[in-house]
Design a protein around this motif. Structure first.
Motif, PDB file in Angstrom:
ATOM      1  N   PRO A 124      56.904  59.736  47.273  1.00  0.00           N
ATOM      2  CA  PRO A 124      57.279  58.317  47.370  1.00  0.00           C
ATOM      3  C   PRO A 124      57.206  57.608  46.013  1.00  0.00           C
ATOM      4  O   PRO A 124      56.305  57.879  45.217  1.00  0.00           O
ATOM      5  CB  PRO A 124      56.223  57.736  48.332  1.00  0.00           C
ATOM      6  N   TYR A 125      58.140  56.729  45.795  1.00  0.00           N
ATOM      7  CA  TYR A 125      58.227  55.891  44.587  1.00  0.00           C
ATOM      8  C   TYR A 125      58.492  56.694  43.319  1.00  0.00           C
ATOM      9  O   TYR A 125      58.321  56.193  42.223  1.00  0.00           O
ATOM     10  CB  TYR A 125      56.980  55.000  44.429  1.00  0.00           C
ATOM     11  N   HIS A 126      58.887  57.938  43.503  1.00  0.00           N
ATOM     12  CA  HIS A 126      59.353  58.723  42.349  1.00  0.00           C
ATOM     13  C   HIS A 126      60.867  58.569  42.361  1.00  0.00           C
ATOM     14  O   HIS A 126      61.558  59.190  43.168  1.00  0.00           O
ATOM     15  CB  HIS A 126      58.915  60.189  42.516  1.00  0.00           C
ATOM     16  N   HIS A 127      61.363  57.745  41.484  1.00  0.00           N
ATOM     17  CA  HIS A 127      62.754  57.282  41.506  1.00  0.00           C
ATOM     18  C   HIS A 127      63.735  58.420  41.195  1.00  0.00           C
ATOM     19  O   HIS A 127      63.753  58.957  40.087  1.00  0.00           O
ATOM     20  CB  HIS A 127      62.902  56.156  40.465  1.00  0.00           C
ATOM     21  N   ARG A 128      64.572  58.765  42.187  1.00  0.00           N
ATOM     22  CA  ARG A 128      65.611  59.762  41.909  1.00  0.00           C
ATOM     23  C   ARG A 128      66.699  59.151  41.045  1.00  0.00           C
ATOM     24  O   ARG A 128      67.075  57.988  41.245  1.00  0.00           O
ATOM     25  CB  ARG A 128      66.285  60.207  43.209  1.00  0.00           C
ATOM     26  N   SER A 129      67.234  59.945  40.126  1.00  0.00           N
ATOM     27  CA  SER A 129      68.382  59.474  39.354  1.00  0.00           C
ATOM     28  C   SER A 129      69.442  58.962  40.312  1.00  0.00           C
ATOM     29  O   SER A 129      69.807  59.646  41.276  1.00  0.00           O
ATOM     30  CB  SER A 129      68.968  60.621  38.523  1.00  0.00           C
ATOM     31  N   GLU A 130      69.966  57.767  40.035  1.00  0.00           N
ATOM     32  CA  GLU A 130      70.957  57.226  40.972  1.00  0.00           C
ATOM     33  C   GLU A 130      72.290  57.960  40.879  1.00  0.00           C
ATOM     34  O   GLU A 130      73.179  57.741  41.687  1.00  0.00           O
ATOM     35  CB  GLU A 130      71.135  55.717  40.763  1.00  0.00           C
ATOM     36  N   PHE A 131      72.391  58.850  39.870  1.00  0.00           N
ATOM     37  CA  PHE A 131      73.612  59.640  39.731  1.00  0.00           C
ATOM     38  C   PHE A 131      73.397  61.089  40.175  1.00  0.00           C
ATOM     39  O   PHE A 131      74.225  61.945  39.933  1.00  0.00           O
ATOM     40  CB  PHE A 131      74.094  59.610  38.274  1.00  0.00           C
ATOM     41  N   LEU A 132      72.257  61.359  40.779  1.00  0.00           N
ATOM     42  CA  LEU A 132      71.921  62.746  41.105  1.00  0.00           C
ATOM     43  C   LEU A 132      72.862  63.317  42.165  1.00  0.00           C
ATOM     44  O   LEU A 132      73.258  64.485  42.084  1.00  0.00           O
ATOM     45  CB  LEU A 132      70.460  62.827  41.579  1.00  0.00           C
TER      46      LEU A 132
END
Ligand SMILES: [Zn+2]
Length: 732
Positions: free
Chosen positions: A95-103
C-alpha cells in the motif's frame, strides 16, 4: 547535480540541524557491524558497474533487451535498476507504494532484471527512500518530515512529493515491506538507496518522532547545525546511530534471501563530508561514493580525492564511485552528454584511486547517445587489463590527515562564521594542490584511524588545519613524533577539542614547539614572512628576503627554536603612497621548524594552505612543497620527474605493481569541464619495490607499449615516453 545536491535542494526550507535518536537506537553498538559474509561476496570481486536511471514515463518506450546488450558490451559485473520507493516500476502490492502511472501491464523492473540475468550480470535494485506521494502523506502523516509549524516538506522542483523522515516507520516498516516484496519476486543481488544517507549536512525535523527524540536529549530542535550547541552534539551522534541502525536493518533484510544479497547506501561528496565516514564505514559492506562530476571551481582532481577519502575508511573493501555520463555541472543538464575528455578523466581517477567505476545514464530512451562509446571504450580497456587494477595496498610515504571533525564542524554555520574562517576544506585543498605539484605519494588517514599501527608506514604526517582535534588523536600524533615520525601542521591545528571548545593553548604545543600568544589575526592581505636565516625549507627563494604570508595567523611564541621566518605585519596596500611596512621586523615566528631526534616538525602559524588555494600564489606552494620535502626526507619510495601537472598513485597489485599517472595539465583543471587533452612529454620514474623481487616486464597499459627498464636492487627505473590523459604502468 549529484544526489547530494539533490538532497540539499529538497531541504531548502530546512535548517539543517541536529536531533538525536534515542530509545531503541541510541545505544546501538557502533562497531563490527559489517556482515561476516562479505568476504568472497560477488560485490567484493566486482570490477565494473553500470546504472540506467529510468523515469516514471519510461515504461511506455523502454527497450529492456537493448539496454541489456549495451551493459553487456561494457562487460559490467552489475547494473543498478530502478525498483521503487518513490515510483514502483513493477506491479507492487505494498500500500502507498506508487506504481508508475505509465506502467500499464508492464513489469519494467522485472524485464530489466531478467535482461541482466540472461547476460550473467548482477542486478541491484535502485531505490529511493526520501520522498513519497500525497496519498501516503494523508494515510500516514507520521512518515513525513515537518517544519516547525507542522507543515510537510514538499520537494522544490516536484512539489507533489514530500520528504520522508528517517526517524519514522517509513524507514523501519514501509521500505522493508518494499524490499521484501522485491526480494521475494525478483532475483536481485542487492539494494541501493538513492540520496540516503549521503555525507551532506544533517536535517532537523519537527515531526512527532523527532520531537520525542529531542525531548529525550533534553532540548528542542536547534535552529542551526552548530557544534557549539550541546543539543546538536548529542543529536549528531544520535543521527549517526540511527543511520547505522537503518543501514544494518536494511542489510539484514537484503540478506534474508541470501547472504550474497547486499544493501549499499549512498555516500560520497568528495572532501566535504559532514557525516562521520569512519562510523558509516563500520556498517558498510560496500561503500558507494556518489561523486558524479564537478561544477564551478571544483578542481578536476576532486574524484581522486573522493577515492582517497573512501580508501582511508574502507582500506580496500568494496568501493564504487558513480560517474555521471550526463552533463551534471551547474547548471545541470540531465539529458545531454558530458564532454568525453572530462568523463574519461573522471573514470580514470576512479580507477587510479582504487575505486570501481559505476557508469550512470539517466532516462531510458535517450536522444543523446554520445556518452555510450565513452563508457564502452574505457570499460573495454579496463576489462582487458583487469589484473593490474586488483590492488593489494597503496605505496606511499606521506600521510595526510583527513580532519573529519574540522570538516564537519569548523566554520559552520555560516551566520556565525568568524571572518577568518573560509570553507573547512580550503586548507586541505591548498595542501593537496602542493602535493600534486610536488608529485608526492601520499594517503589520507582518517582522523578515526589515527593510531600507531596506521601511521607506522609513513615517514611524515601532514595536518591541514585540524582545528577540532580530540585528546586521543593529539596523543597518537605526539607518540608518532616521539617514535621518529615527522610532522607538518598548519594554523589552528589542535586549538580546539573535537567539538570546537577552545583550549588554553594548542594541545600539540609541545610538539610544535610553539605556544599561542593571542587571538587569530586576519584576514589581511599584504602581510609577509621575512627570511631570517638559511633553512632547507627556504630553498629556491634567491632574490628576495620577503615571502607572502597567510591571510590569517595565530600569533605564537617559540622561544626555544631559532627564528627562520618572521612575521611582517600587514600594512596598507592602497594608495601606493601609503604602501610601506610600519613594522618591518618582528621576532614573531611565521613558522617553526625543529628537529627532535629523527623527527622533523614544521608548524605554520598562518593558514598558508588555505591562502595558497584561494590566491593561487606560487611562492606559498613552493614553501609548502619544500616543507613537505623536508619532513619526508630524501629518497622517496617512488619519484616521477618531468613536465606537467599530474596526480600519481602507486599500488602493490596482484600481479606486481602499478603506477597510475593522471594528466591534469589543462586550462580547465580548476574550473568547469575538461574540453580536450594536452599530452605531456617524457617522465623519469624511480620505483622502489619489495626487496628480493625481480621485475620481468614494464608495460604502459593505455598506450599498449612495453617500456625499457633497469633494476638495481629494489629500485626499478624507466622512462614513460608521454601521457595523453591517463597512463598506467604495470610492473610485473
Ligand atoms: Zn522527523
Amino acid at each position: 547535480m549529484n544526489r547530494r545536491s539533490f538532497l540539499l535542494l529538497t531541504a531548502t526550507s530546512v535548517a539543517a540541524t541536529p536531533t538525536e535518536l534515542v530509545g531503541a537506537f541510541a545505544n546501538a553498538p557502533s562497531q563490527s557491524l559489517v556482515s561476516p559474509t562479505s568476504t568472497g561476496a560477488w560485490y567484493v570481486a566486482m570490477r565494473r558497474c553500470g546504472q540506467i536511471n529510468y523515469n516514471e514515463r519510461d515504461p511506455l518506450t523502454m527497450d529492456a533487451e537493448a539496454w541489456g546488450d549495451y551493459w553487456a558490451s561494457l562487460k559490467v559485473d552489475a547494473v543498478l535498476l530502478n525498483g521503487g520507493g518513490i515510483v514502483a516500476f513493477y506491479p507492487t502490492q505494498v500500500p502507498y507504494h506508487h506504481r508508475s502511472e505509465f506502467l500499464g501491464n508492464r513489469d519494467l523492473f522485472g524485464e530489466m532484471v531478467a535482461a541482466m540475468k540472461r547476460r550473467q550480470i548482477h542486478a541491484v535494485a535502485r531505490m529511493d527512500c526520501n520522498l513519497a506521494y500525497e496519498e501516503a502523506l494523508k494515510a500516514h502523516p507520521e512518515w513525513f518530515e515537518r517544519n516547525q509549524d507542522g507543515s510537510p516538506r514538499p520537494h522544490g522542483e516536484s512539489p507533489w512529493l514530500f520528504a520522508t523522515c528517517m526517524f519514522s516507520t517509513y524507514f523501519t516498516e514501509q521500505m522493508p515491506a518494499i524490499y521484501r516484496e522485491i526480494n521475494q519476486h525478483y532475483p536481485v543481488d542487492g539494494f541501493f538507496t538513492n540520496g540516503w544517507p549521503s555525507t551532506g549536512s544533517l536535517r532537523v525535523c519537527h515531526c512527532e518522532n523527532c520531537r520525542r527524540v529531542f525531548e529525550k536529549l533534553g532540548g528542542v530542535p536547534p535552529a542551526e547545525t552548530d557544534s557549539a550547541n550541546p543539543i546538536y552534539r548529542k543529536y549528531y551522534q544520535a543521527y549517526m546511530d540511527r543511520v547505522q541502525e537503518i543501514w544494518r536493518l536494511w542489510d539484514n533484510i537484503a540478506r534474508e534471501k541470501s547472504s550474497q544479497c547486499v544493501y549499499v547506501g549512498n555516500l560520497g561528496g568528495g572532501l566535504d563530508t559532514v557525516k562521520d565516514l569512519k562510523q558509516l564505514s563500520q556498517v558498510a559492506a560496500w561503500f558507494n561514493a556518489d561523486h558524479q562530476g564537478r561544477s564551478g571551481e571544483t578542481p578536476i582532481w576532486s574524484c581522486a580525492q573522493q577515492g582517497r577519502v573512501a580508501y582511508s575508511v574502507m582500506q580496500g573493501r568494496a568501493t564504487t564511485n558513480v560517474a555521471g555520463a550526463y552533463s551534471n555541472a551547474q547548471p545541470n543538464w540531465r539529458h545531454v552528454s558530458k564532454a568525453p575528455a572530462e568523463l574519461t578523466l573522471w573514470l580514470a581517477q576512479t580507477a587510479a584511486s582504487g575505486m570501481v567505476p559505476w557508469f550512470h545514464w539517466l532516462g531510458g530512451s535517450p536522444e543523446d547517445t554520445r556518452w555510450r562509446e565513452v563508457g564502452r571504450s574505457f570499460f573495454d580497456w579496463l576489462a582487458a587489463n583487469d589484473a593490474h587494477f586488483r590492488n593489494r595496498h597503496t605505496i606511499a610515504d606521506v600521510a595526510v590527515l583527513y580532519p573529519q571533525r574540522t570538516v564537519a564542524f569548523y566554520s559552520r554555520p555560516e551566520s556565525q562564521r568568524p571572518r577568518h574562517r573560509g570553507g573547512p576544506i580550503d586548507y586541505l585543498q591548498g595542501l593537496y594542490y602542493a602535493l600534486l605539484e610536488g608529485r608526492f605519494f601520499f594517503d589520507f588517514v582518517h582522523e578515526g584511524n589515527l593510531d600507531a599501527a596506521t601511521l607506522r608506514k609513513y615517514r611524515a604526517l601532514l595536518i591541514p588545519n585540524a582545528a577540532y582535534l580530540g585528546d586521543a588523536q593529539c596523543g597518537a600524533i605526539r607518540e608518532y613524533v616521539k617514535d621518529g615520525g615527522s610532522l607538518l601542521a598548519t594554523f589552528e591545528t589542535s586549538r580546539y577539542d573535537e567539538w570546537g571548545d577552545l583550549r588554553p593553548d594548542f594541545q600539540l604545543a609541545d610538539v610544535f614547539g610553539a605556544r599561542v600568544a593571542g587571538e587569530v589575526i586576519g584576514p589581511h592581505g599584504n602581510s609577509y614572512a621575512r627570511m631570517e636565516r638559511q633553512h632547507p625549507v627556504l630553498e629556491g627563494f634567491q632574490g628576495t628576503s620577503l615571502l607572502p604570508d597567510a591571510e590569517n595567523r595565530v600569533p605564537v611564541r617559540a622561544d626555544a627554536v631559532p627564528l627562520v621566518l618572521s612575521v611582517v605585519p600587514a600594512y596598507p596596500a592602497f594608495p601606493p603612497e601609503m604602501v610601506y611596512p610600519r613594522t618591518p621586523r618582528t621576532t614573531e615566528p611565521a613558522a617553526v621548524f625543529r628537529e627532535i631526534g629523527k623527527s622533523r616538525v614544521a608548524y605554520f602559524a598562518g593558514d598558508v594552505d588555505r591562502t595558497c588555494w584561494r590566491s593561487g600564489n606560487s611562492d606559498l606552494s613552493q614553501l609548502l612543497r619544500n616543507a613537505i620535502n623536508w619532513v619526508r626526507g630524501s629518497d622517496p619510495l617512488v619519484s616521477v620527474q618531468g613536465p606537467g601537472l599530474i596526480e600519481a598513485f602507486a599500488w602493490e597489485t596482484e600481479p606486481g605493481y602499478a603506477l597510475h599517472l593522471l594528466n591534469y595539465t589543462n586550462p580547465n583543471a580548476t574550473h568547469g569541464s575538461i574540453r580536450g587533452t594536452y599530452p605531456i612529454g617524457p617522465q623519469q620514474v624511480r620505483f622502489r619495490i619489495v626487496e628480493g623481487h625481480a621485475v620481468k616486464s614494464v608495460r604502459a597499459l593505455r598506450s599498449g607499449s612495453t617500456l625499457k627498464f633497469q633494476q638495481q636492487g629494489p629500485t626499478v627505473s624507466f622512462d614513460v615516453p608521454g601521457i595523453a590523459d591517463y597512463e598506467v604502468i604495470a610492473l610485473a
